[in-house]
Design an enzyme around this catalytic site. Structure first.
Site, PDB file in Angstrom:
ATOM      1  N   SER A 136       0.874  -1.173   0.000  1.00  0.00           N
ATOM      2  CA  SER A 136       0.000   0.000   0.000  1.00  0.00           C
ATOM      3  C   SER A 136       0.905   1.214   0.000  1.00  0.00           C
ATOM      4  O   SER A 136       2.066   1.129   0.427  1.00  0.00           O
ATOM      5  CB  SER A 136      -0.894   0.023   1.248  1.00  0.00           C
ATOM      6  N   TYR A 149      -3.444  -0.794  10.213  1.00  0.00           N
ATOM      7  CA  TYR A 149      -3.268  -1.013   8.781  1.00  0.00           C
ATOM      8  C   TYR A 149      -1.852  -0.632   8.346  1.00  0.00           C
ATOM      9  O   TYR A 149      -1.175  -1.402   7.653  1.00  0.00           O
ATOM     10  CB  TYR A 149      -4.306  -0.195   8.015  1.00  0.00           C
TER      11      TYR A 149
END
Length: 244
Positions: A136, A149
């Protein structure tokens, strides 16, 4: 025919990649917990094999990979895509249970699936294959309120580097794709407004998810003598470079 297992393959980025690989002539095994999504996609495409399992359960993952190998005889690629988003609060507002859930699926699940793929790629003849991890842009810069996350995605980068090194003697390549604001159900909120670093709520630019699918297909299609170690594909004007 080339073969790939895509985790989280029944929806979002995983589904877009599944369809791109099928169109390119690959056999695709799709892993996920929602069997009905996988089986519906497999019913529409002869080249798709449904592999329902929980990526955080090693026995379930091993059984799914064995099923794919029994069907195909070899494994060329794994796209480690399955993951969840845990965002929306500062660290003191985030439960330990939510943190553990993010790590269990995003990181431990990726480790378990990579471990299964690596073992089969090492043991097959000819030896070798490719593992692509979904990182990401959070692997490099966090969003506000994203400790679970972001921590999981930073760890994915370490996992990618380690697998890439460990795989050299066995012709196993490993790379990572870091994605920013691809328009899926998970990113729908970007079009309505999300918290920014300065405390404001702002709409962010997004890109079509097909751009991710074509990027993963490019990475997977390279000969094993070449590897995209890290790729970032993102909406061009999203607040990522510099101060936003």
């Amino acid at each position: 025919m080339q073969t790939i297992i895509i985790t989280g393959g029944g929806q979002g980025i995983g589904k877009a990649c599944t369809l791109a690989f099928v169109q390119a002539g690959w056999n695709v095994g799709i892993v996920g917990r929602r069997a009905e999504l996988l089986e519906a996609l497999a019913a529409e495409h002869e080249a798709v094999l449904a592999l329902p399992c929980d990526v955080s359960d090693e026995d379930s993952v091993d059984a799914a990979f064995d099923k794919a190998l029994a069907e195909w005889g070899h494994l060329d690629c794994l796209f480690n895509n399955a993951g969840i988003s845990v965002m929306g609060g500062t660290i003191d507002e985030t439960s330990v249970a939510d943190f553990r859930r993010a790590i269990d699926i995003n990181l431990t699940g990726s480790f378990i699936c990579a471990r299964a793929a690596f073992a089969r790629m090492r043991g097959q003849e000819p030896q070798g294959g490719r593992i692509i991890n979904n990182g990401s842009v959070s692997a490099y810069v966090p969003r506000w309120g994203s400790a679970p996350y972001t921590a999981s995605k930073h760890a994915i980068t370490g996992l990618t580097r380690s697998i890439s090194l460990d795989g050299r003697p066995f012709n196993i390549a490993c790379g990572q794709i870091d994605i920013g604001n691809a328009l899926t159900d998970m990113a729908e909120k970007m079009t309505k407004g999300v918290p920014q670093a300065n405390g404001e709520i702002a709409v962010e630019p997004v890109m079509d998810v097909s751009n991710v699918a074509s990027s993963v297909l490019h990475m997977a299609s390279l000969p094993l003598e070449a590897n995209v170690q890290f790729m970032t594909v993102m909406a061009s004007a999203m607040p990522y470079i510099g101060r936003g």
